[in-house]
Design a protein around this motif. Structure first.
Motif, PDB file in Angstrom:
ATOM      1  N   UNK A 584       0.823  -1.199   0.000  1.00  0.00           N
ATOM      2  CA  UNK A 584       0.000   0.000   0.000  1.00  0.00           C
ATOM      3  C   UNK A 584       0.859   1.251   0.000  1.00  0.00           C
ATOM      4  N   UNK A 585       0.231   2.377  -0.245  1.00  0.00           N
ATOM      5  CA  UNK A 585       0.948   3.641  -0.280  1.00  0.00           C
ATOM      6  C   UNK A 585       0.778   4.339  -1.614  1.00  0.00           C
ATOM      7  N   UNK A 586       1.617   5.314  -1.828  1.00  0.00           N
ATOM      8  CA  UNK A 586       1.509   6.130  -3.033  1.00  0.00           C
ATOM      9  C   UNK A 586       2.888   6.339  -3.645  1.00  0.00           C
ATOM     10  N   UNK A 611       3.240  12.774   7.048  1.00  0.00           N
ATOM     11  CA  UNK A 611       2.700  11.659   6.292  1.00  0.00           C
ATOM     12  C   UNK A 611       3.438  10.354   6.564  1.00  0.00           C
ATOM     13  N   UNK A 612       4.298  10.337   7.577  1.00  0.00           N
ATOM     14  CA  UNK A 612       5.072   9.131   7.855  1.00  0.00           C
ATOM     15  C   UNK A 612       6.312   9.083   6.978  1.00  0.00           C
ATOM     16  N   UNK A 630       4.330   6.385   2.395  1.00  0.00           N
ATOM     17  CA  UNK A 630       3.892   5.131   2.996  1.00  0.00           C
ATOM     18  C   UNK A 630       2.370   5.065   3.078  1.00  0.00           C
ATOM     19  N   UNK A 631       1.846   3.847   3.261  1.00  0.00           N
ATOM     20  CA  UNK A 631       0.411   3.662   3.448  1.00  0.00           C
ATOM     21  C   UNK A 631      -0.019   4.393   4.725  1.00  0.00           C
ATOM     22  N   UNK A 632      -1.123   5.123   4.630  1.00  0.00           N
ATOM     23  CA  UNK A 632      -1.593   5.908   5.762  1.00  0.00           C
ATOM     24  C   UNK A 632      -2.469   5.071   6.685  1.00  0.00           C
ATOM     25  N   UNK A 633      -2.410   5.382   7.974  1.00  0.00           N
ATOM     26  CA  UNK A 633      -3.140   4.604   8.970  1.00  0.00           C
ATOM     27  C   UNK A 633      -4.649   4.767   8.839  1.00  0.00           C
ATOM     28  N   UNK A 636      -8.150   3.963   3.140  1.00  0.00           N
ATOM     29  CA  UNK A 636      -8.134   4.428   1.753  1.00  0.00           C
ATOM     30  C   UNK A 636      -8.393   5.922   1.640  1.00  0.00           C
ATOM     31  N   UNK A 637      -9.292   6.441   2.471  1.00  0.00           N
ATOM     32  CA  UNK A 637      -9.557   7.882   2.423  1.00  0.00           C
ATOM     33  C   UNK A 637      -8.329   8.685   2.802  1.00  0.00           C
ATOM     34  N   UNK A 638      -7.568   8.202   3.776  1.00  0.00           N
ATOM     35  CA  UNK A 638      -6.358   8.904   4.195  1.00  0.00           C
ATOM     36  C   UNK A 638      -5.312   8.903   3.089  1.00  0.00           C
ATOM     37  N   UNK A 639      -5.300   7.842   2.263  1.00  0.00           N
ATOM     38  CA  UNK A 639      -4.369   7.801   1.137  1.00  0.00           C
ATOM     39  C   UNK A 639      -4.624   8.969   0.186  1.00  0.00           C
ATOM     40  N   UNK A 640      -5.900   9.191  -0.124  1.00  0.00           N
ATOM     41  CA  UNK A 640      -6.250  10.278  -1.025  1.00  0.00           C
ATOM     42  C   UNK A 640      -5.928  11.638  -0.408  1.00  0.00           C
TER      43      UNK A 640
END
Length: 850
Positions: A584-586, A611-612, A630-633, A636-640
């Motif tokens: 996960x992540x961006x 953002x970690x 990194x993938x946000x805790x 999915x909404x936090x990723x955006x």
């Protein structure tokens, strides 16, 4: 004999001509194709997002929203049903999937059950098969307590219906953007895939797709001050909502919906004639207009709220009854904001929130760069392969190159006919096919040379060479086809595109190598009546070799085992550098608008966003940089939200050329599907080889393949190369290639075991490897040339993919000799296993030996 009837010749060249007709449109623009005669094919291969830019977005329907809405609906229905029957109750509330209510007077308990029975009645699910589903069940918990449970079947039915409705809403919204050839389709039970090629503003698409656009009209509750409701408890049936202003203004709103957006028939962005500000005008249908007129007539002088997705757009006071069925929404809109709101309202409301769980966005500039890189790599790889074949096989090389050109044309023709999407990994598949297609011709040519050396006449050598090579070609390519099939069914996006291209290439390769090349050779022989093979520098290089490969098998096998153990230790301790596909992540590819990218400044600016783990590194040219988040805790909404923060921080100085986002749910699914994919591919290939050979061969092939996979994973660990979905594609292709090579050697071993039954097994194996050594070296060389061109000129995006493939070709060639062969000795394979009289045909017989 080398004879082709006229109808066979006609069919072969008819297929070629038809392929040319279907492939030619890919050389022209759409405007040019429109001027073609109507009877000519005009379909082109669709370019993937990585080649023309655009967005791929996977949306997930939030099941929790459906459950919440159903729970609120059932609570309201219970309240209405009991009040209509004048039944007193307390404690009406909903939690999870359960609504409970306590009947105050137990003598009214049966009457309450009768009143609520309508809620438990099965509902029709419609469709061709009909059927019903019970959405609510009623339980008596004793002491006057009744529980109404939302059934799983009922929730699943609502989710399925909501997904179908959402697909239509999404389709209307995307169509409003005026994009060309969008792809909107269902995936699984709760996912929607939206693919919009050539989209210039992906952020606008995301904004439109991510809103439920649930427009409702409510009365403002004036029974208490809003601040008192915030600090205390709002009245039953009311709630506090905030406006879209900055700062947000709170309103105490009645929950009861007066009119909803379902009654809207039109919405348009326009300008207010008084202050020239952008507004949105709307018009109700007859039912909505009647209801709206009734409400505004009854509440003159009172404020009412226009609510969009639980935010108050505006809360005007009703000055007079609105009986025309139309009105306008104002709220300090920009022109773009008013247009987008009108689009949302016209398209209709989504029944539930759609969360972006996976996103791949490519800017049009990067898409063109990818096309250029892929074309350059393909051209260079093709030239290298063509020159190689000409140098080594002379006239036969010319025939192989003609077949190779026809092969590529057929690939594009088939891709055009089936409407496949060509991605950058798909171009890699074509380049790889060019390298591997030569293998079939090399197998044939080497067989012909062997027969000539054994004293056959040229015409006999050609006939026997093709016959003996055919089964080997089929066996070798089927193993790669199995890997491609697994990739298709378990892969997604670019990986699936690669598998389609590879599978099509395998099929066209078998056709061109055995049918077209054979026709060319037969025609050459009939016209020229040669006495000798065509001249090329290949002649004599590998002749009379008697290398004792098995003499050092223990040392090589031990060294390979040590390397494999080291790879496994590194894999379990250091681990793979997993890409966002698996954790996960961006990931964002940026390019400085002016000058070079300042990586240190980017790191410092992004560190302040909390953002970690954020990484920034150079990528390709000095102006480009790759940013990983990194993938946000928060899911999915936090990723955006993280992507939005990065954009807000950097988009003034950098162009966002590529954005990929994978949520934690999708990354877990990809991990499972990738693991299953490799396991299924190995199992399918094991079964096939076991069926075609003896069990020792199947075990040897799998051990050799595992060796290749383990060493390739060791390469990823040692070099720290990012391991992503394309890496899985590379590994499965390596499996196919390695088995291709192994099967060729095994075929020759099986043939020699039938011929030399009293010869020691290690000598038979050495003899077989030496006999196929020229084919092994030449095929590996052509494949390496094609992949090397792709690695050097194909661009950074697929550099790790092609590096793994280059390494895989090397270890695959090695394992077919030093891993697959010694295993047969270890498992004590016996020549008697092949003692079958029907296989004892004379060496010169025209039967297809395998």
């Amino acid at each position: 004999m080398l004879y082709y009837s006229r109808w066979k010749t006609l069919i072969i060249w008819l297929i070629v001509v038809v392929s040319v007709l279907f492939a030619v449109p890919n050389l022209f623009t759409k405007d040019q194709l429109d001027r073609f005669p109507s009877f000519l094919p005009k379909d082109k291969v669709t370019l993937g997002l990585d080649l023309q830019g655009g967005s791929y977005i996977m949306l997930k329907l939030e099941r929790g929203d459906i459950v919440k809405d159903r729970l609120e609906t059932v609570v309201g229905d219970v309240r209405t049903a009991l009040r209509d029957k004048s039944i007193r109750y307390t404690g009406l509330a909903g939690n999870g999937q359960t609504v409970q209510v306590r009947i105050s007077d137990t003598t009214q308990l049966q009457a309450a059950k009768d009143a609520l029975n309508d809620l438990t009645a099965p509902v029709s699910v419609g469709g061709l098969t009909g059927g019903t589903v019970q959405e609510v069940s009623l339980d008596d918990a004793g002491d006057g307590l009744l529980r109404l449970n939302l059934t799983d079947d009922g929730i699943n039915y609502r989710v399925s219906s909501a997904l179908t409705q959402s697909i239509e809403v999404v389709r209307r919204r995307v169509d409003e953007l005026g994009t060309t050839e969008p792809v909107i389709q269902r995936q699984g039970e709760d996912r929607i895939i939206v693919q919009v090629p050539g989209l210039q503003d992906p952020q606008r698409l995301k904004a439109l797709l991510n809103q439920t656009a649930k427009l409702t009209f409510h009365m403002v509750d004036s029974s208490m001050p809003v601040q008192e409701a915030i600090s205390g408890r709002p009245p039953a049936g009311s709630e506090v909502l905030y406006s879209t202003d900055e700062p947000a203004v709170p309103y105490l709103i009645q929950k009861r919906t007066l009119v909803s957006g379902e009654n809207l028939t039109d919405a348009q962005a326009t300008f207010n004639q008084q202050n020239n500000e952008p507004v949105v005008t709307f018009r109700f249908d007859s039912q909505g207009a009647q209801r709206f007129a009734q409400i505004t007539t009854q509440n003159v002088g009172k404020p009412f709220a226009i609510v969009l997705d639980n935010q108050v757009i505006s809360a005007p006071v009703i000055r007079e009854p609105i009986v025309g069925g139309s009105g306008q929404i104002s709220g300090n809109f920009s022109v773009q904001g008013a247009n987008d709101l009108a689009v949302l309202l016209r398209a209709g409301a989504l029944p539930a929130t759609l969360t972006i769980v996976q996103e791949r966005t490519v800017g049009p500039g990067l898409g063109q760069d990818s096309i250029n890189a892929g074309m350059n790599a393909s051209i260079i790889g093709a030239i290298a392969v063509v020159v190689f074949m000409l140098l080594f096989y002379g006239g036969f090389g010319v025939m192989a190159n003609i077949a190779l050109v026809a092969n590529v044309i057929m690939i594009f023709a088939v891709l055009s006919i089936i409407g496949s999407t060509l991605t950058l990994p798909g171009i890699a598949g074509i380049v790889l096919t060019m390298g591997m297609a030569v293998d079939s011709n090399v197998l044939v040519f080497e067989r012909i040379r062997e027969e000539v050396k054994s004293g056959r006449s040229l015409v006999q050598a050609i006939e026997i060479g093709f016959n003996k090579a055919f089964a080997t070609i089929v066996d070798a390519n089927l193993t790669t086809l199995i890997a491609a099939a697994v990739l298709f069914f378990l892969g997604s996006g670019p990986v699936r595109g690669f598998s389609v291209t590879l599978a099509v290439g395998i099929i066209t390769t078998v056709f061109t190598a055995f049918t077209m090349t054979r026709w060319l050779v037969a025609t050459w022989y009939r016209w020229r009546r040669p006495k000798h093979l065509p001249k090329g520098i290949r002649t004599g290089i590998f002749d009379a070799q008697n290398i004792r490969f098995m003499g050092i098998r223990r040392y090589i096998f031990t060294g390979a085992a040590i390397l494999s153990v080291a790879s496994l230790v590194g894999f379990t301790t250091v681990g793979l550098n997993l890409g966002i596909d698996f954790k996960g992540g961006s990931i964002m590819e940026l390019k400085a608008r002016q000058g070079d990218a300042d990586i240190r400044d980017i790191r410092e600016r992004l560190t302040t966003l909390n953002l970690g783990d954020v990484q920034a590194q150079g990528f390709g040219d000095p102006a480009s940089v790759l940013v990983r988040v990194q993938a946000q805790d928060g899911g999915d909404g936090a990723q955006q939200s993280a992507i939005a923060k990065v954009r807000g921080e950097l988009e003034d100085n950098y162009d966002f050329r590529r954005v990929e986002v994978v949520g934690p749910v999708v990354s877990g699914e990809l991990t499972r599907s990738a693991t299953i994919g490799v396991a299924v591919a190995l199992l399918a290939i094991l079964v096939y080889i076991w069926f075609r050979f003896e069990w020792q061969f199947a075990v040897g092939a799998i051990i050799a393949t595992l060796h290749d996979v383990i060493l390739t994973l060791g390469l990823f660990v040692a070099l720290g190369i990012e391991f992503n979905l394309t890496s899985i594609a590379a590994i499965l292709t390596i499996i196919g290639y390695s088995l291709n090579d192994t099967v060729v050697v095994y075929d020759r071993m099986r043939e020699n075991l039938r011929r030399y039954r009293k010869m020691p097994l290690d000598v038979v194996i050495d003899t077989s490897i030496n006999q196929t050594l020229s084919r092994t070296v030449l095929t590996s060389s052509t494949t390496l040339l094609a992949l090397l061109a792709l690695y050097l000129f194909g661009g950074e995006v697929i550099a790790s993919f092609t590096l793994a493939m280059l390494f895989g070709v090397f270890v695959g060639t090695f394992s077919s000799i030093y891993i697959a062969a010694p295993v047969l000795i270890a498992f004590k394979l016996r020549p008697e296993s092949f003692a079958d009289d029907k296989d004892d045909a004379p060496a010169g017989a025209n039967k297809a030996q395998v």
